[in-house]
Design a protein around this motif. Structure first.
Motif: not given
Length: 305
Positions: A46-74
């Motif tokens: 993840d540090h290597q990915r961050y260095l690329v992102y910091k320099e070029y602004g291009i995110p590199i992922f290795y998982k297709d789920t890139i985030g999770v968010q708690d949106r309360g209750v239904d």
């Protein structure tokens, strides 16, 4: 005058009505989260990915789920959990599925994949205009129409898939270069096909008008009645064919204009004129289109630089 007083009374009423709402009635929209921002980490990958992102602004992922968010209750009190998932097939035009892929859990291989993108791919993408939204490193990608076959990369609206991440360490320099230019060819070819219609006109017209004066040969079905399946599509100025019916011995469909542009951009970026012209010396339409694409790419580089 009476109408004016009524109007002012209406405005005041709306203001007072709006003020009755409490802050507790306001709920977050969840629309302000940017899932493509990478943060630094002590994890080496993840540090290597961050260095690329910091320099070029291009995110590199290795998982297709890139985030999770708690949106309360239904309404029933059940938790609402949102998952941000990269879908390579996403498009505003169709829901047709073109790809399946396997992710890798080999951290060392994924670090090599990040270095591969940084050292061999990004330097050829000479302007942020040519950058993908993100890269997704995968173990294997399968491309599908009516038949399926293994691919090296795939450019979608949400991401560009780069395959064979677990094989990179065993590839020769020639193989690494070929994979890199195919990724570059997908990116730059798509940009040219979308944004440089005038510049591509002479190139496109070879297969649209010149080879067959009766009409375009793009996405054209060649059958036993028009040409033997075994006759190379290079006869018609193409470097590949659409694999919709790859297992059908009697038909062969030519590629789309965008795929044709991508194919030729890839060969131009291989930067080996002698080898290309020797391979296709018996196919004048291919040689003509290659020279035309070299000029388009050179002009594009000049504009960006």
């Amino acid at each position: 005058m009476k109408a004016k007083i009524l109007f002012l009374g209406y405005i005041c009423g709306m203001f007072l009505l709006g003020s009755c709402y409490k802050e507790s009635d306001i709920s977050p929209s969840y629309m302000d989260r940017n899932w493509y921002i990478l943060e630094d980490s002590e994890n080496p990958l993840d540090h290597q990915r961050y260095l690329v992102y910091k320099e070029y602004g291009i995110p590199i992922f290795y998982k297709d789920t890139i985030g999770v968010q708690d949106r309360g209750v239904d309404a029933f009190g059940e938790p609402v959990i949102y998952y941000e998932v990269i879908d390579p097939d996403y498009t505003i035009e169709t829901m047709y599925k073109k790809t399946t892929f396997e992710l890798s859990d080999q951290e060392d291989a994924l670090i090599e994949g990040v270095k591969f993108i940084k050292d061999r791919v990004i330097p050829e993408l000479i302007s942020p205009v040519l950058y993908p939204r993100c890269f997704l490193l995968v173990k294997k990608v399968t491309l599908s129409n009516l038949s399926s076959y293994e691919g090296n990369c795939f450019r979608g609206m949400m991401t560009t898939l780069v395959s064979h991440v677990e094989k990179l360490k065993d590839m020769s320099d020639v193989e690494l270069n070929r994979l890199a230019v195919e990724v570059v060819g997908e990116q730059i070819g798509a940009y040219l096909a979308d944004s440089c219609i005038v510049e591509l006109e002479s190139f496109i017209n070879v297969s649209r008008k010149e080879v067959n004066p009766n009409g375009s040969l793009y996405a054209f079905r060649l059958t036993g009645g028009t040409t033997p399946k075994m006759a190379p599509v290079a006869n018609f100025g193409f470097l590949s064919f659409d694999r919709k019916e790859a297992n059908n011995a009697n038909t062969c469909q030519t590629v789309t204009e965008q795929r044709d542009v991508m194919d030729y951009v890839t060969e131009v970026y291989m930067n080996d004129d002698a080898a290309f012209k020797e391979k296709y010396k018996d196919y004048p339409y291919v040689l003509k289109k290659y020279d035309l694409m070299k000029k388009v790419v050179a002009d594009m580089k000049a504009r960006f630089k």
